[in-house]
Design a protein around this motif. Structure first.
Motif: not given
Lengths: 114, 117
Positions: B89-115
């Motif tokens: 049980s925890s909060f799971y979060i995904c993140s996606a990255r496109a290249n180049p990192v300098a331009n796009y960075g990392y974008t996160f999902g809103s998370g999933t609360r698993l019980t």
């Protein structure tokens, strides 16, 4: 290995006061540095990022951060706190030696008092 | 801007069952996706890194047979928690990255609360 340290797990300010959240990094090569904000039960939202361009970076919601290589710091500031700024803030670092991973600091919880 | 959609937002499952969490990049191609786990009042702990079409790279201490990651396309990665137990049980979060990192960075999902009950 690269890492970040956030000084202070909890910071409390009054509404309208200056916000200062501290972040120091460790890196042998020029890093990319990020500040994210997280509201309860939500994902992370990017506030701003440093990618070796201008050392003073302006972000969303009035936040800014200054990259200081001599101090290995990337502190986040906002001139006047708003109640809606209350949240968890994370500093993060990535770079070529990390295989593209984003490494997070411990986080700082910001409380804003009316 | 770059958007990452994560589903479900929350899920309750019985102990011993498996749960699948999806992470989609909606308006960009994510060369790399990351999966994090977050305990209450703590920072994000990287679990694994996945690149499209290859096996995921797991961080030390993360059971690859417990947390199955599939990154079959440039816009979709899934995390399956197999034979879930209450300690998962925890909060799971995904993140996606496109290249180049300098331009796009990392974008996160809103998370999933698993019980897990």
């Amino acid at each position: 290995a690269q890492s970040v340290t956030q000084l202070g797990s909890h910071v409390s300010v009054s509404e309208g006061a200056l916000v200062l959240l501290r972040c120091n990094y460790s890196s042998s090569v020029p890093p990319y540095l990020f500040w994210y904000v997280q509201y309860p039960n939500q994902g992370l939202q990017l506030l701003l990022k440093y990618t070796s361009a201008a050392t003073l970076v302006k972000g969303i919601n009035g936040f800014e951060a200054e990259f200081k290589k001599s101090e290995t710091s990337f502190h986040l500031t906002k001139p006047s706190a708003h109640m809606s700024d209350a949240a968890e803030y994370f500093c993060a670092v990535s770079g070529p030696n990390q295989g593209g991973k984003l490494i997070f600091g411990q986080g700082t919880e910001l409380s804003v008092k009316p | 801007g770059a958007v990452v959609s994560q589903h479900p937002s929350w899920v309750i499952c019985k102990s011993g069952t498996s749960v699948k969490i999806e992470c989609r990049s909606l308006d960009f191609q994510a060369t790399t996706m990351f999966w994090y786990r977050q305990f209450p009042k703590q920072s994000l702990m990287l679990m694994a890194t996945s690149n499209e079409g290859s096996k995921a790279t797991y961080e030390q201490g993360v059971e690859k047979d417990k947390f199955l990651i599939n990154h079959a396309s440039l816009t979709l990665s899934t995390l399956t928690v197999t034979s879930a137990h209450p300690e998962d049980s925890s909060f799971y979060i995904c993140s996606a990255r496109a290249n180049p990192v300098a331009n796009y960075g990392y974008t996160f999902g809103s998370g999933t609360r698993l019980t897990v009950v």
